[in-house]
Design a protein around this motif. Structure first.
Motif, PDB file in Angstrom:
ATOM      1  N   LEU A  36     -57.864 -49.695  23.766  1.00  0.00           N
ATOM      2  CA  LEU A  36     -58.174 -48.685  24.777  1.00  0.00           C
ATOM      3  C   LEU A  36     -57.666 -49.074  26.166  1.00  0.00           C
ATOM      4  O   LEU A  36     -57.210 -48.213  26.930  1.00  0.00           O
ATOM      5  CB  LEU A  36     -59.684 -48.425  24.818  1.00  0.00           C
ATOM      6  CG  LEU A  36     -60.283 -47.778  23.566  1.00  0.00           C
ATOM      7  CD1 LEU A  36     -61.801 -47.686  23.684  1.00  0.00           C
ATOM      8  CD2 LEU A  36     -59.674 -46.410  23.301  1.00  0.00           C
ATOM      9  N   ASN A  38     -55.022 -50.495  26.944  1.00  0.00           N
ATOM     10  CA  ASN A  38     -53.595 -50.227  27.069  1.00  0.00           C
ATOM     11  C   ASN A  38     -53.293 -48.777  27.440  1.00  0.00           C
ATOM     12  O   ASN A  38     -52.186 -48.465  27.860  1.00  0.00           O
ATOM     13  CB  ASN A  38     -52.863 -50.597  25.779  1.00  0.00           C
ATOM     14  CG  ASN A  38     -52.702 -52.088  25.638  1.00  0.00           C
ATOM     15  OD1 ASN A  38     -52.471 -52.792  26.609  1.00  0.00           O
ATOM     16  ND2 ASN A  38     -52.849 -52.593  24.428  1.00  0.00           N
ATOM     17  N   SER A  39     -54.278 -47.891  27.272  1.00  0.00           N
ATOM     18  CA  SER A  39     -54.038 -46.470  27.510  1.00  0.00           C
ATOM     19  C   SER A  39     -54.904 -45.856  28.609  1.00  0.00           C
ATOM     20  O   SER A  39     -54.591 -44.762  29.078  1.00  0.00           O
ATOM     21  CB  SER A  39     -54.288 -45.679  26.224  1.00  0.00           C
ATOM     22  OG  SER A  39     -53.428 -46.115  25.203  1.00  0.00           O
ATOM     23  N   TYR A  40     -55.990 -46.516  28.989  1.00  0.00           N
ATOM     24  CA  TYR A  40     -56.946 -45.892  29.900  1.00  0.00           C
ATOM     25  C   TYR A  40     -57.340 -46.819  31.031  1.00  0.00           C
ATOM     26  O   TYR A  40     -57.499 -48.015  30.842  1.00  0.00           O
ATOM     27  CB  TYR A  40     -58.213 -45.462  29.142  1.00  0.00           C
ATOM     28  CG  TYR A  40     -57.924 -44.437  28.083  1.00  0.00           C
ATOM     29  CD1 TYR A  40     -57.819 -43.090  28.399  1.00  0.00           C
ATOM     30  CD2 TYR A  40     -57.708 -44.825  26.765  1.00  0.00           C
ATOM     31  CE1 TYR A  40     -57.516 -42.148  27.431  1.00  0.00           C
ATOM     32  CE2 TYR A  40     -57.400 -43.880  25.792  1.00  0.00           C
ATOM     33  CZ  TYR A  40     -57.308 -42.550  26.127  1.00  0.00           C
ATOM     34  OH  TYR A  40     -57.003 -41.623  25.177  1.00  0.00           O
ATOM     35  N   ASP A  41     -57.511 -46.222  32.208  1.00  0.00           N
ATOM     36  CA  ASP A  41     -58.072 -46.901  33.367  1.00  0.00           C
ATOM     37  C   ASP A  41     -59.558 -46.547  33.346  1.00  0.00           C
ATOM     38  O   ASP A  41     -59.943 -45.436  33.723  1.00  0.00           O
ATOM     39  CB  ASP A  41     -57.391 -46.385  34.639  1.00  0.00           C
ATOM     40  CG  ASP A  41     -57.852 -47.103  35.879  1.00  0.00           C
ATOM     41  OD1 ASP A  41     -58.633 -48.067  35.766  1.00  0.00           O
ATOM     42  OD2 ASP A  41     -57.425 -46.694  36.970  1.00  0.00           O
ATOM     43  N   CYS A  45     -62.503 -43.002  33.709  1.00  0.00           N
ATOM     44  CA  CYS A  45     -62.791 -42.367  32.418  1.00  0.00           C
ATOM     45  C   CYS A  45     -64.190 -41.777  32.330  1.00  0.00           C
ATOM     46  O   CYS A  45     -65.158 -42.343  32.838  1.00  0.00           O
ATOM     47  CB  CYS A  45     -62.653 -43.383  31.285  1.00  0.00           C
ATOM     48  SG  CYS A  45     -60.962 -43.673  30.796  1.00  0.00           S
ATOM     49  N   ASP A 112     -62.680 -38.326  28.242  1.00  0.00           N
ATOM     50  CA  ASP A 112     -61.459 -39.094  28.029  1.00  0.00           C
ATOM     51  C   ASP A 112     -61.566 -39.903  26.734  1.00  0.00           C
ATOM     52  O   ASP A 112     -60.600 -40.011  25.975  1.00  0.00           O
ATOM     53  CB  ASP A 112     -61.222 -40.063  29.197  1.00  0.00           C
ATOM     54  CG  ASP A 112     -61.003 -39.341  30.501  1.00  0.00           C
ATOM     55  OD1 ASP A 112     -59.943 -38.706  30.638  1.00  0.00           O
ATOM     56  OD2 ASP A 112     -61.898 -39.396  31.376  1.00  0.00           O
ATOM     57  N   ASN A 141     -54.857 -36.025  26.730  1.00  0.00           N
ATOM     58  CA  ASN A 141     -54.662 -37.456  26.433  1.00  0.00           C
ATOM     59  C   ASN A 141     -55.956 -38.189  26.086  1.00  0.00           C
ATOM     60  O   ASN A 141     -55.986 -39.419  26.083  1.00  0.00           O
ATOM     61  CB  ASN A 141     -53.942 -38.178  27.586  1.00  0.00           C
ATOM     62  CG  ASN A 141     -52.588 -37.592  27.844  1.00  0.00           C
ATOM     63  OD1 ASN A 141     -51.844 -37.296  26.911  1.00  0.00           O
ATOM     64  ND2 ASN A 141     -52.261 -37.369  29.103  1.00  0.00           N
ATOM     65  N   VAL A 143     -59.194 -39.395  23.586  1.00  0.00           N
ATOM     66  CA  VAL A 143     -59.225 -39.950  22.236  1.00  0.00           C
ATOM     67  C   VAL A 143     -60.651 -39.945  21.704  1.00  0.00           C
ATOM     68  O   VAL A 143     -61.606 -40.195  22.436  1.00  0.00           O
ATOM     69  CB  VAL A 143     -58.627 -41.377  22.206  1.00  0.00           C
ATOM     70  CG1 VAL A 143     -59.462 -42.364  23.006  1.00  0.00           C
ATOM     71  CG2 VAL A 143     -58.444 -41.874  20.776  1.00  0.00           C
ATOM     72  N   LYS A 175     -56.622 -37.534  18.421  1.00  0.00           N
ATOM     73  CA  LYS A 175     -56.224 -36.995  19.737  1.00  0.00           C
ATOM     74  C   LYS A 175     -56.575 -35.531  19.806  1.00  0.00           C
ATOM     75  O   LYS A 175     -56.704 -34.854  18.836  1.00  0.00           O
ATOM     76  CB  LYS A 175     -54.722 -37.185  19.972  1.00  0.00           C
ATOM     77  CG  LYS A 175     -54.314 -38.640  20.097  1.00  0.00           C
ATOM     78  CD  LYS A 175     -54.672 -39.163  21.435  1.00  0.00           C
ATOM     79  CE  LYS A 175     -54.190 -40.579  21.617  1.00  0.00           C
ATOM     80  NZ  LYS A 175     -54.378 -41.099  22.919  1.00  0.00           N
TER      81      LYS A 175
END
Length: 175
Positions: A36, A38-41, A45, A112, A141, A143, A175
């Motif tokens: 996670l 790697n894809s989300y700040d 969120c 998110d 975007n 998940v 997704k």
């Protein structure tokens, strides 16, 4: 259970033995959060933790300073335990006592990240991605991650992306 990252990293929690829970293992949780991150700040969120149980995942998100966390469980003991931890560590977690399936049917919020860790003997686990898709509960975007027994296959559900196996448990991503 141990917090594997963030401001509470290394903190150990010992939930009451009488709670009807099966916490996500530290190894699986660490792998999930690496994926996670790697894809989300996280600080931006909006997170929904369904079947929160001990709050293991919600506490991990709070430790990593996720911006908005909602935890849902119907068991009063789980809710009481998580409130105790939240208050003790001053965590920003919105705790709701509710049935997860009914919550998905009734909420109009978009998230998110939605994490669901239902009891493994629950027969309607495949309904989770269906409800999230039907009610369009993911932001662009976003998940959905469903933790489930590895023998259960969810690859035919709407929005399926992949499954990662960690022993008896798997995470399926949508997704």
């Amino acid at each position: 259970m141990r917090i594997v990252g963030g401001k509470l990293k290394g903190l150990q929690f010992h939930a009451p033995a009488k709670l009807p829970v099966r916490p996500t293992t530290d190894m699986a949780k660490e792998a999930l959060f690496n994926i996670l991150l790697n894809s989300y700040d996280f600080d931006e969120c909006k997170v929904l933790d369904l079947f929160t149980g001990t709050g293991n995942i919600s506490i991990e998100f709070a430790s990593r300073e996720a911006g908005n966390i909602t935890s849902v469980d119907k068991h009063p003991g789980c809710i009481a335990w998580l409130k105790t931890v939240k208050d003790k560590h001053q965590l920003a977690i919105d705790i709701r006592k509710a049935d997860a399936f009914k919550f998905l049917e009734q909420t109009s919020e978009k998230y998110d990240i939605i994490f669901a860790d239902p009891p493994y003997d629950l027969p309607n686990i495949p309904l989770l991605p269906q409800l999230v898709a039907k009610h369009q509960l993911l932001k662009e975007n976003g998940v959905l991650v469903v933790e489930h027994p590895s023998m259960l296959k969810l690859d035919q559900q709407p929005g399926y992306v992949e499954t990662r196996k960690y022993g008896y448990s798997s995470f399926s991503f949508f997704k």
